[in-house]
Design a protein around this motif. Structure first.
Motif, PDB file in Angstrom:
ATOM      1  N   PRO A 156       0.824  -1.204   0.000  1.00  0.00           N
ATOM      2  CA  PRO A 156       0.000   0.000   0.000  1.00  0.00           C
ATOM      3  C   PRO A 156       0.863   1.262   0.000  1.00  0.00           C
ATOM      4  O   PRO A 156       1.907   1.317   0.665  1.00  0.00           O
ATOM      5  N   LEU A 157       0.395   2.254  -0.741  1.00  0.00           N
ATOM      6  CA  LEU A 157       1.052   3.563  -0.827  1.00  0.00           C
ATOM      7  C   LEU A 157       0.079   4.582  -0.249  1.00  0.00           C
ATOM      8  O   LEU A 157      -0.942   4.897  -0.869  1.00  0.00           O
ATOM      9  N   ILE A 158       0.377   5.081   0.944  1.00  0.00           N
ATOM     10  CA  ILE A 158      -0.532   6.024   1.595  1.00  0.00           C
ATOM     11  C   ILE A 158      -0.230   7.436   1.093  1.00  0.00           C
ATOM     12  O   ILE A 158       0.904   7.908   1.183  1.00  0.00           O
ATOM     13  N   GLU A 159      -1.235   8.060   0.510  1.00  0.00           N
ATOM     14  CA  GLU A 159      -1.056   9.396  -0.065  1.00  0.00           C
ATOM     15  C   GLU A 159      -1.644  10.448   0.860  1.00  0.00           C
ATOM     16  O   GLU A 159      -2.847  10.437   1.117  1.00  0.00           O
ATOM     17  N   PRO A 160      -0.819  11.368   1.385  1.00  0.00           N
ATOM     18  CA  PRO A 160      -1.377  12.463   2.170  1.00  0.00           C
ATOM     19  C   PRO A 160      -2.108  13.428   1.227  1.00  0.00           C
ATOM     20  O   PRO A 160      -1.507  13.976   0.305  1.00  0.00           O
ATOM     21  N   ILE A 161      -3.396  13.592   1.442  1.00  0.00           N
ATOM     22  CA  ILE A 161      -4.238  14.405   0.569  1.00  0.00           C
ATOM     23  C   ILE A 161      -4.789  15.566   1.375  1.00  0.00           C
ATOM     24  O   ILE A 161      -5.313  15.373   2.481  1.00  0.00           O
ATOM     25  N   SER A 162      -4.690  16.750   0.816  1.00  0.00           N
ATOM     26  CA  SER A 162      -4.981  17.967   1.569  1.00  0.00           C
ATOM     27  C   SER A 162      -6.387  18.010   2.158  1.00  0.00           C
ATOM     28  O   SER A 162      -6.595  18.621   3.204  1.00  0.00           O
ATOM     29  N   TYR A 163      -7.362  17.353   1.537  1.00  0.00           N
ATOM     30  CA  TYR A 163      -8.734  17.414   2.036  1.00  0.00           C
ATOM     31  C   TYR A 163      -9.162  16.149   2.794  1.00  0.00           C
ATOM     32  O   TYR A 163     -10.331  15.984   3.112  1.00  0.00           O
ATOM     33  N   GLN A 164      -8.222  15.273   3.091  1.00  0.00           N
ATOM     34  CA  GLN A 164      -8.517  14.053   3.846  1.00  0.00           C
ATOM     35  C   GLN A 164      -8.014  14.201   5.291  1.00  0.00           C
ATOM     36  O   GLN A 164      -7.149  15.032   5.571  1.00  0.00           O
ATOM     37  N   PRO A 165      -8.545  13.385   6.217  1.00  0.00           N
ATOM     38  CA  PRO A 165      -8.041  13.457   7.595  1.00  0.00           C
ATOM     39  C   PRO A 165      -6.527  13.263   7.697  1.00  0.00           C
ATOM     40  O   PRO A 165      -5.873  13.913   8.509  1.00  0.00           O
ATOM     41  N   LEU A 166      -5.968  12.370   6.871  1.00  0.00           N
ATOM     42  CA  LEU A 166      -4.515  12.207   6.838  1.00  0.00           C
ATOM     43  C   LEU A 166      -3.985  13.089   5.705  1.00  0.00           C
ATOM     44  O   LEU A 166      -4.064  12.726   4.537  1.00  0.00           O
ATOM     45  N   SER A 167      -3.468  14.259   6.067  1.00  0.00           N
ATOM     46  CA  SER A 167      -3.088  15.240   5.052  1.00  0.00           C
ATOM     47  C   SER A 167      -1.617  15.622   5.072  1.00  0.00           C
ATOM     48  O   SER A 167      -1.137  16.270   4.137  1.00  0.00           O
ATOM     49  N   SER A 168      -0.884  15.238   6.116  1.00  0.00           N
ATOM     50  CA  SER A 168       0.513  15.682   6.207  1.00  0.00           C
ATOM     51  C   SER A 168       1.484  14.548   5.904  1.00  0.00           C
ATOM     52  O   SER A 168       1.206  13.371   6.174  1.00  0.00           O
ATOM     53  N   ILE A 169       2.616  14.915   5.356  1.00  0.00           N
ATOM     54  CA  ILE A 169       3.658  13.937   5.039  1.00  0.00           C
ATOM     55  C   ILE A 169       4.222  13.292   6.303  1.00  0.00           C
ATOM     56  O   ILE A 169       4.387  12.070   6.343  1.00  0.00           O
ATOM     57  N   PRO A 170       4.525  14.041   7.369  1.00  0.00           N
ATOM     58  CA  PRO A 170       5.011  13.377   8.584  1.00  0.00           C
ATOM     59  C   PRO A 170       4.015  12.350   9.137  1.00  0.00           C
ATOM     60  O   PRO A 170       4.412  11.269   9.584  1.00  0.00           O
ATOM     61  N   ASP A 171       2.723  12.677   9.102  1.00  0.00           N
ATOM     62  CA  ASP A 171       1.726  11.720   9.590  1.00  0.00           C
ATOM     63  C   ASP A 171       1.682  10.484   8.704  1.00  0.00           C
ATOM     64  O   ASP A 171       1.567   9.347   9.185  1.00  0.00           O
ATOM     65  N   ALA A 172       1.754  10.683   7.381  1.00  0.00           N
ATOM     66  CA  ALA A 172       1.752   9.542   6.455  1.00  0.00           C
ATOM     67  C   ALA A 172       2.992   8.685   6.665  1.00  0.00           C
ATOM     68  O   ALA A 172       2.915   7.450   6.649  1.00  0.00           O
ATOM     69  N   ALA A 173       4.137   9.329   6.882  1.00  0.00           N
ATOM     70  CA  ALA A 173       5.378   8.584   7.108  1.00  0.00           C
ATOM     71  C   ALA A 173       5.307   7.766   8.395  1.00  0.00           C
ATOM     72  O   ALA A 173       5.724   6.603   8.432  1.00  0.00           O
ATOM     73  N   ALA A 174       4.770   8.358   9.458  1.00  0.00           N
ATOM     74  CA  ALA A 174       4.641   7.629  10.721  1.00  0.00           C
ATOM     75  C   ALA A 174       3.714   6.433  10.558  1.00  0.00           C
ATOM     76  O   ALA A 174       3.992   5.341  11.060  1.00  0.00           O
ATOM     77  N   LEU A 175       2.644   6.621   9.821  1.00  0.00           N
ATOM     78  CA  LEU A 175       1.696   5.533   9.580  1.00  0.00           C
ATOM     79  C   LEU A 175       2.350   4.433   8.743  1.00  0.00           C
ATOM     80  O   LEU A 175       2.182   3.243   9.018  1.00  0.00           O
ATOM     81  N   ALA A 176       3.106   4.833   7.735  1.00  0.00           N
ATOM     82  CA  ALA A 176       3.791   3.850   6.888  1.00  0.00           C
ATOM     83  C   ALA A 176       4.820   3.059   7.685  1.00  0.00           C
ATOM     84  O   ALA A 176       4.914   1.835   7.550  1.00  0.00           O
ATOM     85  N   ARG A 177       5.579   3.738   8.516  1.00  0.00           N
ATOM     86  CA  ARG A 177       6.581   3.038   9.340  1.00  0.00           C
ATOM     87  C   ARG A 177       5.916   2.037  10.291  1.00  0.00           C
ATOM     88  O   ARG A 177       6.430   0.957  10.530  1.00  0.00           O
ATOM     89  N   ALA A 178       4.770   2.414  10.833  1.00  0.00           N
ATOM     90  CA  ALA A 178       4.086   1.568  11.805  1.00  0.00           C
ATOM     91  C   ALA A 178       3.432   0.341  11.175  1.00  0.00           C
ATOM     92  O   ALA A 178       3.194  -0.648  11.861  1.00  0.00           O
ATOM     93  N   THR A 179       3.171   0.400   9.870  1.00  0.00           N
ATOM     94  CA  THR A 179       2.390  -0.662   9.236  1.00  0.00           C
ATOM     95  C   THR A 179       3.122  -1.418   8.134  1.00  0.00           C
ATOM     96  O   THR A 179       2.633  -2.439   7.670  1.00  0.00           O
ATOM     97  N   GLY A 180       4.271  -0.901   7.689  1.00  0.00           N
ATOM     98  CA  GLY A 180       4.976  -1.535   6.578  1.00  0.00           C
ATOM     99  C   GLY A 180       4.534  -1.042   5.222  1.00  0.00           C
ATOM    100  O   GLY A 180       4.946  -1.576   4.188  1.00  0.00           O
TER     101      GLY A 180
END
Length: 196
Positions: free
Chosen positions: A131-155
């Motif tokens: 999975p490739l999590i895309e930080p999208i400006s109008y979604q709850p997950l919108s920031s790159i640091p948050d997306a990176a933390a989520l990616a690190r936590a889940t693979g």
């Protein structure tokens, strides 16, 4: 260094997946991203089940042109999404040889979103897909640091689009801080810089 360049189905939503492959090959692209499931009620849904004639035709076009499918799209990770939603998508992606599935963090509950993405990542790995999590400006997950933390936590990995970088809360420094293993691909989308 040579970079490979592909085109996403979102650019050509009026074309069927086999037509996207043929058009991309004619234009000189190296790969495509394909929608195997409609994202909105307003877009045309293509019958891309793993055993469908259209998917078989798409595979023939890929073989004829030498193009590959890098990613399939697009799955919003809402509070309601389950394996019943993503398993058919993963099966279609595996049949196409895709290695990525673009997703968005559409669930405002970060703990639940993390659990959902972790389950999806485990199921996707069986199919050779990440999975490739895309930080999208109008979604709850919108920031790159948050997306990176989520990616690190889940693979999972991160997919960055400069359009949402411009519109969202992140900066170029956030991109520079990412480890290369988290960023296997970048997406370029044209559009008005201000949020609509």
């Amino acid at each position: 260094m040579t970079r490979r360049l592909g085109v996403a189905h979102l650019t050509l939503l009026n074309l069927t997946p086999p037509e996207v492959v043929a058009t991309a090959a004619q234009a000189g692209f190296d790969f495509v991203g394909l929608r195997v499931k409609a994202v909105t009620a307003n877009e045309r849904a293509y019958p891309m089940d793993a055993r469908s004639p259209m998917l078989a035709e798409t595979r023939l076009r890929l073989a004829d042109t030498g193009l590959v499918v890098e990613d399939i799209e697009f799955l919003p990770l809402t509070a309601e999404v389950t394996a019943d939603d993503w398993m058919p998508v993963l099966e279609s992606g595996a049949a196409l040889g895709a290695t990525g599935l673009t997703v968005a963090g559409a669930d405002p509950d970060r703990g639940r979103l993390t659990d959902t993405l972790a389950r999806l990542t485990a199921d996707a790995a069986v199919h050779g897909i990440r999975p490739l999590i895309e930080p999208i400006s109008y979604q709850p997950l919108s920031s790159i640091p948050d997306a990176a933390a989520l990616a690190r936590a889940t693979g999972a990995a991160v997919l960055i689009d400069p359009l949402h970088l411009q519109r969202g809360p992140s900066s170029v420094d956030d991109v520079a801080a990412l480890e290369p293993s988290l960023l296997p691909v970048a997406q370029l989308c044209d559009g008005a810089a201000p949020a609509a």
